[in-house]
Design an enzyme around this catalytic site. Sequence first.
Site, PDB file in Angstrom:
ATOM      1  CG  ASP A  16      -2.077   0.933   1.120  1.00 18.41           C
ATOM      2  OD1 ASP A  16      -2.270   1.532   0.045  1.00 18.41           O
ATOM      3  OD2 ASP A  16      -2.792   1.087   2.117  1.00 18.41           O
ATOM      4  CG  ASN A  18       2.050   1.601  -5.194  1.00 16.15           C
ATOM      5  OD1 ASN A  18       2.945   1.383  -4.395  1.00 16.15           O
ATOM      6  ND2 ASN A  18       1.548   0.674  -5.984  1.00 16.15           N
ATOM      7  NE  ARG A  20      -1.430   6.622   1.346  1.00 15.63           N
ATOM      8  CZ  ARG A  20      -1.417   5.660   2.251  1.00 15.63           C
ATOM      9  NH1 ARG A  20      -1.102   5.926   3.500  1.00 15.63           N
ATOM     10  NH2 ARG A  20      -1.730   4.432   1.901  1.00 15.63           N
ATOM     11  CD1 TRP A  21       7.465   6.640  -2.484  1.00 14.04           C
ATOM     12  CD2 TRP A  21       7.004   7.006  -4.654  1.00 14.04           C
ATOM     13  NE1 TRP A  21       8.655   6.708  -3.154  1.00 14.04           N
ATOM     14  CE2 TRP A  21       8.409   6.929  -4.496  1.00 14.04           C
ATOM     15  CE3 TRP A  21       6.482   7.224  -5.927  1.00 14.04           C
ATOM     16  CZ2 TRP A  21       9.292   7.067  -5.567  1.00 14.04           C
ATOM     17  CZ3 TRP A  21       7.365   7.367  -6.990  1.00 14.04           C
ATOM     18  CH2 TRP A  21       8.754   7.290  -6.806  1.00 14.04           C
ATOM     19  NE  ARG A  29      -4.169   7.102  -7.216  1.00 10.51           N
ATOM     20  CZ  ARG A  29      -4.103   6.776  -5.922  1.00 10.51           C
ATOM     21  NH1 ARG A  29      -3.853   7.696  -5.028  1.00 10.51           N
ATOM     22  NH2 ARG A  29      -4.310   5.535  -5.540  1.00 10.51           N
ATOM     23  CB  SER A  61      -8.414  -5.688  -3.941  1.00 11.38           C
ATOM     24  OG  SER A  61      -8.949  -4.397  -4.155  1.00 11.38           O
ATOM     25  CB  THR A  62     -12.778  -8.002  -5.997  1.00 15.69           C
ATOM     26  OG1 THR A  62     -12.682  -8.032  -4.578  1.00 15.69           O
ATOM     27  CG2 THR A  62     -12.528  -9.378  -6.528  1.00 15.69           C
ATOM     28  CD  GLU A  63     -13.151  -5.413  -2.432  1.00 15.78           C
ATOM     29  OE1 GLU A  63     -11.970  -5.823  -2.488  1.00 15.78           O
ATOM     30  OE2 GLU A  63     -14.121  -6.177  -2.249  1.00 15.78           O
ATOM     31  CG  ASN A  64      -7.413  -2.289  -6.036  1.00 15.85           C
ATOM     32  OD1 ASN A  64      -6.448  -3.025  -5.867  1.00 15.85           O
ATOM     33  ND2 ASN A  64      -7.750  -1.351  -5.155  1.00 15.85           N
ATOM     34  CD1 TRP A  65     -12.159  -5.928 -10.213  1.00 16.44           C
ATOM     35  CD2 TRP A  65     -11.453  -4.959 -12.102  1.00 16.44           C
ATOM     36  NE1 TRP A  65     -11.409  -6.852 -10.905  1.00 16.44           N
ATOM     37  CE2 TRP A  65     -10.971  -6.292 -12.074  1.00 16.44           C
ATOM     38  CE3 TRP A  65     -11.127  -4.155 -13.208  1.00 16.44           C
ATOM     39  CZ2 TRP A  65     -10.190  -6.832 -13.093  1.00 16.44           C
ATOM     40  CZ3 TRP A  65     -10.349  -4.697 -14.219  1.00 16.44           C
ATOM     41  CH2 TRP A  65      -9.893  -6.018 -14.153  1.00 16.44           C
TER      42      TRP A  65
HETATM   43  C1  FPP Z   1      -1.755   0.389  -3.262  1.00 15.81           C
HETATM   44  O1  FPP Z   1      -1.388   1.709  -3.466  1.00 15.81           O
HETATM   45  C2  FPP Z   1      -1.332  -0.505  -4.315  1.00 15.81           C
HETATM   46  C3  FPP Z   1      -2.148  -1.052  -5.271  1.00 15.81           C
HETATM   47  C4  FPP Z   1      -3.576  -0.736  -5.391  1.00 15.81           C
HETATM   48  C5  FPP Z   1      -1.657  -2.012  -6.244  1.00 15.81           C
HETATM   49  C6  FPP Z   1      -0.311  -2.657  -6.021  1.00 15.81           C
HETATM   50  C7  FPP Z   1       0.346  -2.709  -7.329  1.00 15.81           C
HETATM   51  C8  FPP Z   1       1.683  -2.630  -7.562  1.00 15.81           C
HETATM   52  C9  FPP Z   1       2.673  -2.619  -6.474  1.00 15.81           C
HETATM   53  C10 FPP Z   1       2.222  -2.522  -8.954  1.00 15.81           C
HETATM   54  C11 FPP Z   1       1.811  -3.578  -9.927  1.00 15.81           C
HETATM   55  C12 FPP Z   1       2.087  -4.963  -9.492  1.00 15.81           C
HETATM   56  C13 FPP Z   1       2.679  -5.928 -10.239  1.00 15.81           C
HETATM   57  C14 FPP Z   1       2.738  -7.346  -9.728  1.00 15.81           C
HETATM   58  C15 FPP Z   1       3.296  -5.634 -11.541  1.00 15.81           C
HETATM   59  P1  FPP Z   1      -2.525   2.808  -3.455  1.00 15.81           P
HETATM   60  O2  FPP Z   1      -2.738   3.236  -4.856  1.00 15.81           O
HETATM   61  O3  FPP Z   1      -3.736   2.314  -2.747  1.00 15.81           O
HETATM   62  O4  FPP Z   1      -1.799   3.937  -2.625  1.00 15.81           O
HETATM   63  P2  FPP Z   1      -2.487   5.071  -1.754  1.00 15.81           P
HETATM   64  O5  FPP Z   1      -3.211   4.375  -0.633  1.00 15.81           O
HETATM   65  O6  FPP Z   1      -1.312   5.867  -1.280  1.00 15.81           O
HETATM   66  O7  FPP Z   1      -3.387   5.839  -2.671  1.00 15.81           O
END
Ligand code: FPP
Length: 236
Positions: A16, A18, A20-21, A29, A61-65
Site C-alpha cells: 500500500d 503507491n 501517496r508516494w 499516481r 483487489s476486486t474492489e480496485n476495479w
Molecule cells: C496500493 O497503493 C497498491 C495497489 C492498489 C496495487 C499494487 C500494485 C503494484 C505494487 C504494482 C503492480 C504490481 C505488479 C505485480 C506488476 P494505493 O494506490 O492504494 O496507494 P495510496 O493508498 O497511497 O493511494
Amino acid sequence: MSKEENKLQHLAVIMDGNGRWAQKRGLPRSMGHRKGAEVVKEITRAAAELGIRYLTLYAFSTENWKRSKDEVDTLMGLLREYLKSDLKEIQEKNVRIRFIGERDMLAGDIVEKMAQIEADTANNTDMTLCIALSYGSRQEIVSAVRKTAALVKSGDISINDIDVELFSDMLYTQNMPDPDLVIRTSGERRISNYLLWQIAYSEFYFSDILWPDFTKEALENIIKDFNQRERRYGKA
Ligand code: FPP
C-alpha cells in the site's frame, strides 16, 4: 541476514502507499504504481535470497476495479508489462508463479499469459510467488462454498466430510501453507478483504514505509521482529 536466521515460511504482503508516494513528489499516481512494480521485483529477489518459501502479494483487489478507468488501465498495463517481461531470473531462481483471484474479470490476453506462466514455472520448487490479482477473500470463500456444495450435490462427498482441510482445498490457495506473517505498508491498519480464512493464526506487521520505498533491509528488520515473537496458536 542468512537463510538460516529467517524463520518465515510464508510471507503475505499488502503493498500500500503507491498513490501517496507519487503525490508527495508531485507526480501522477501512475508513477507510484510504476515504482511499486519495480519494488515487487526487488522484494521477490530478496525473499528468494532469504529462503522464504511462499510470498503472496496483493497486486489488485476486486474492489480496485472501482478506481478510475485511467488508474485501472495503468495497473493493468503494468501487469501486462510484468507478465511479458523476461522470466529468466524467475526460472534461474527456481521460482514457481501462481495467481489467485477472479480470472473472468481480467482481459483475455492477461488470463492467457497467466496460465502460460503458471505452466512454465509449475515444476520450480525453491519458492512460490503467489500474486493476488482481481482477488477478494470473501469472493474466494463464496466460490469455495459453491465448489463444496456441488460436490455434495453430485454425491462425491457427504455433508459430514466437510472439515477445515477439505474446505481449505477448495480455496484458490489450495496446497499452500497459511501465511506466518502479513505485512501492510504505508501505515494503514486494515486487512482489506485479504486471505481472511488463511490468516487465522498469522502475525501482523504494519509498517509506515510507503510500498515504493520498501527495501530488503526493511524486510530483514521486520523478519527480525517476527523471529522474536512467540506463536501459541491458541495454546497456553
Ligand atoms: C496500493 O497503493 C497498491 C495497489 C492498489 C496495487 C499494487 C500494485 C503494484 C505494487 C504494482 C503492480 C504490481 C505488479 C505485480 C506488476 P494505493 O494506490 O492504494 O496507494 P495510496 O493508498 O497511497 O493511494
